[in-house]
Design an enzyme around this catalytic site. Structure first.
Site, short mmCIF file in Angstrom:
data_model
loop_
_atom_site.label_atom_id
_atom_site.label_comp_id
_atom_site.label_asym_id
_atom_site.label_seq_id
_atom_site.Cartn_x
_atom_site.Cartn_y
_atom_site.Cartn_z
N HIS A 186 25.35 -20.55 -28.78
CA HIS A 186 25.93 -21.01 -30.04
C HIS A 186 25.45 -20.14 -31.19
CE1 HIS A 186 22.44 -23.07 -31.92
NE2 HIS A 186 22.10 -23.43 -30.70
N CYS A 201 18.37 -23.12 -26.27
CA CYS A 201 19.69 -22.54 -26.37
C CYS A 201 19.62 -21.02 -26.52
CB CYS A 201 20.45 -23.12 -27.56
SG CYS A 201 21.10 -24.78 -27.26
#
Length: 231
Positions: A186, A201
């Site tokens: 992301h 992440c």
């Protein structure tokens, strides 16, 4: 980041690698903190990286250049000290740039899966390849810090949400593509070299996250390997 039900992701977090590496040396905003006069253990190496006279002695100009670099990449304290964290970021940048356009030279990311997103934790690089052909990248990424490591192995993109928002951390996660529990590619609004890293992440710049969004789809493979420095 763990299971998506227990952990969210953070907004703390890549176009070719050369561009961000060039931008890394750009000017930084003015700071209120004082500039140290102390010579750091990596003084000469840091000076050389920044294009300063590499005499191994701290000067006012050296300190200002080091502080600008530290501020740009969120390295604290940003007082111009040539310490291990600052040099570690510079050393990583140098190794990333040396990869060039052949990030899978070692063949560690599978070439028999068709379209696949590869993540090299050791070099903090990611790219998308189709067979042996690199489709996009390599680009710098920001993966999990110590205790929140991005998990290794072969995964698949199982859920995509272009406007995802973490309910745990109450932060936006644009262009999220989840591939392992709460771990996803992301966009993040910080430097990709900002220490110590994400909560698991794979953070990317907005440009690179948008490109990954356009190139990947649900069910595509993701392969994560290596070990991030400091974890």
């Amino acid at each position: 980041m763990g299971d998506i039900r227990r952990r969210g992701a953070v907004a703390l977090g890549v176009t070719a690698l050369v561009a961000p590496l060039t931008l890394a040396l750009g000017a930084a905003p003015a700071q209120a903190a004082s500039c140290t006069t102390q010579t750091g253990p990596y003084q000469k190496k840091v000076e050389k990286f920044l294009g300063r006279p590499a005499d191994g002695k701290q000067s006012t100009a050296d300190c200002k250049a080091i502080r600008a670099f530290q501020t740009k990449h969120g390295i604290k304290p940003n007082i111009g000290y040539a310490g291990p964290v600052t040099w570690g970021v510079m050393d990583l940048m140098t190794k990333q740039k040396a990869v060039g356009k052949n990030p899978n030279k070692s063949g560690k990311c599978p070439v028999n899966k068709g379209r696949i997103a590869c993540v090299d934790l050791t070099l903090q690089l990611s790219w998308i390849q189709d067979g042996k052909k690199v489709v996009y990248g390599p680009v710098p990424v920001r993966t999990g810090r110590n205790g929140y490591e991005t998990r290794t192995g072969l995964k698949k993109v199982y859920w995509r949400n272009i406007d995802h928002h973490s309910t745990i951390y109450d932060v936006p996660m644009p262009y999220s593509q989840f591939f392992d529990g709460g771990q996803a590619f992301h966009s993040a609004g910080v430097s990709m070299w900002n220490p110590p890293g994400s909560h698991g992440c794979v953070n990317m710049t907005k440009t690179d996250a948008k490109k990954y969004w356009s190139l990947l789809k649900k069910g595509d493979d993701v392969y994560v390997y290596g070990r991030k420095p400091g974890t």
